[in-house]
Motif scaffolding. Structure first.
Motif, short mmCIF file in Angstrom:
data_model
loop_
_atom_site.label_atom_id
_atom_site.label_comp_id
_atom_site.label_asym_id
_atom_site.label_seq_id
_atom_site.Cartn_x
_atom_site.Cartn_y
_atom_site.Cartn_z
N UNK A 1 -2.73 4.36 5.81
CA UNK A 1 -2.59 3.60 7.05
C UNK A 1 -3.59 2.45 7.00
N UNK A 2 -3.07 1.24 7.01
CA UNK A 2 -3.89 0.04 6.84
C UNK A 2 -3.87 -0.78 8.13
N UNK A 3 -5.03 -1.18 8.58
CA UNK A 3 -5.16 -1.90 9.85
C UNK A 3 -5.67 -3.30 9.58
N UNK A 4 -4.93 -4.30 10.05
CA UNK A 4 -5.24 -5.72 9.79
C UNK A 4 -5.84 -5.87 8.38
N UNK A 5 -5.05 -5.51 7.36
CA UNK A 5 -5.62 -5.26 6.04
C UNK A 5 -5.87 -6.49 5.17
N UNK A 6 -6.95 -6.41 4.41
CA UNK A 6 -7.13 -7.27 3.24
C UNK A 6 -6.17 -6.76 2.17
N UNK A 7 -5.34 -7.62 1.60
CA UNK A 7 -4.37 -7.15 0.60
C UNK A 7 -5.03 -6.79 -0.72
N UNK A 8 -4.27 -6.09 -1.56
CA UNK A 8 -4.77 -5.68 -2.87
C UNK A 8 -5.07 -6.87 -3.77
N UNK A 9 -4.58 -8.04 -3.41
CA UNK A 9 -4.87 -9.26 -4.16
C UNK A 9 -6.11 -9.97 -3.65
N UNK A 10 -6.80 -9.37 -2.66
CA UNK A 10 -7.98 -9.99 -2.09
C UNK A 10 -7.64 -11.13 -1.14
N UNK A 11 -8.66 -11.79 -0.65
CA UNK A 11 -8.49 -12.94 0.25
C UNK A 11 -8.53 -14.21 -0.58
#
Length: 254
Positions: free
Chosen positions: A109-119
């Motif tokens: 469960x991810x909340x306002x997530x940073x993606x796995x590719x980073x910012x």
């Protein structure tokens, strides 16, 4: 080996491990606690190195280190299957745990997530963020932007106090480099694990629904995104009843 500090609420058979964001620690979730079911669930709120009750733990502040730390804690607790919640920065860590140990996770469960590719931002913007680590006025400005400039000074001051008390500047600086320079998204292509995401309508564009959908749908086959229409980047603070209800719904749905 250092073990992260944590607090536990409830005694239910379903385990939910909850991680925090860059500008907060486990206390971000205090408004939610009243609304959590403590009979069905055991809620474990974790502080990463340099944050909250783990503030005295220093480290490299990398995604790999954080992933190993959380897995080590779960192993120490004798838990073999968990639902993992990651918020913003720690959503990156949660996705790394999915890569490292997919059989450990029942739901992500991810909340306002940073993606796995980073910012992905310009070096100029990255340098501006780096200065914000040490300047309270800039941290306050970041919080204001991420909540749609909708809240009064008292709320912003309270969130700023939470943010600056939650961690050391060294930890904030270290984890900033983590989410600016980490990319393991190629390892998630075609992932079939269930991933549930909460975004806020009033967040900055990088975290809004369409941006997250475009990125995450490349990686996750079983993806559901829910938008909190009355929050920005901090739904646990801005809409605690909604947030608690969504966590329980995501954990229990088939």
């Amino acid at each position: 080996m250092s073990i992260l500090s944590y607090s536990t609420i409830g005694s239910g058979p379903e385990y939910v491990v909850v991680l925090h964001e860059w500008l907060g620690d486990h206390s971000n979730y205090e408004p939610v606690i009243t609304y959590l079911d403590t009979q069905k669930f055991t809620w474990i709120f974790v502080d990463l190195r340099g944050y909250g009750d783990s503030k005295e733990l220093s480290g490299e502040y990398t995604c790999e280190e954080a992933s190993e730390d959380v897995q080590r804690l779960i192993d120490k607790l004798g838990i073999h299957s968990v639902n993992l919640v990651g918020h913003s920065m720690s959503a990156l860590v949660a996705q790394k745990i999915l890569v490292d140990n997919p059989l450990l996770l029942k739901k992500l469960i991810l909340v306002t997530p940073v993606p796995a590719s980073g910012i992905q931002i310009s070096e100029t913007d990255a340098d501006e963020l780096r200065t914000s680590v040490f300047e309270h006025s800039k941290i306050r400005h970041l919080i204001n932007l991420r909540t749609g400039k909708r809240y009064n000074s008292s709320w912003l001051d309270a969130k700023l106090m939470l943010a600056t008390k939650a961690s050391t500047p060294k930890a904030r600086a270290g984890y900033l480099e983590m989410f600016l320079n980490t990319d393991f998204s190629s390892q998630l292509l075609g992932c079939s694990s269930p991933v549930r995401v909460i975004v806020g309508k009033h967040d900055i564009p990088a975290f809004q629904r369409e941006t997250i959908k475009k990125l995450f749908s490349q990686w996750y086959k079983d993806l559901v995104i829910v938008e909190c229409k009355e929050s920005g980047h901090y739904p646990m603070l801005e809409c605690p009843v909604f947030f608690a209800s969504m966590l329980e719904k995501f954990v229990t749905e088939s």
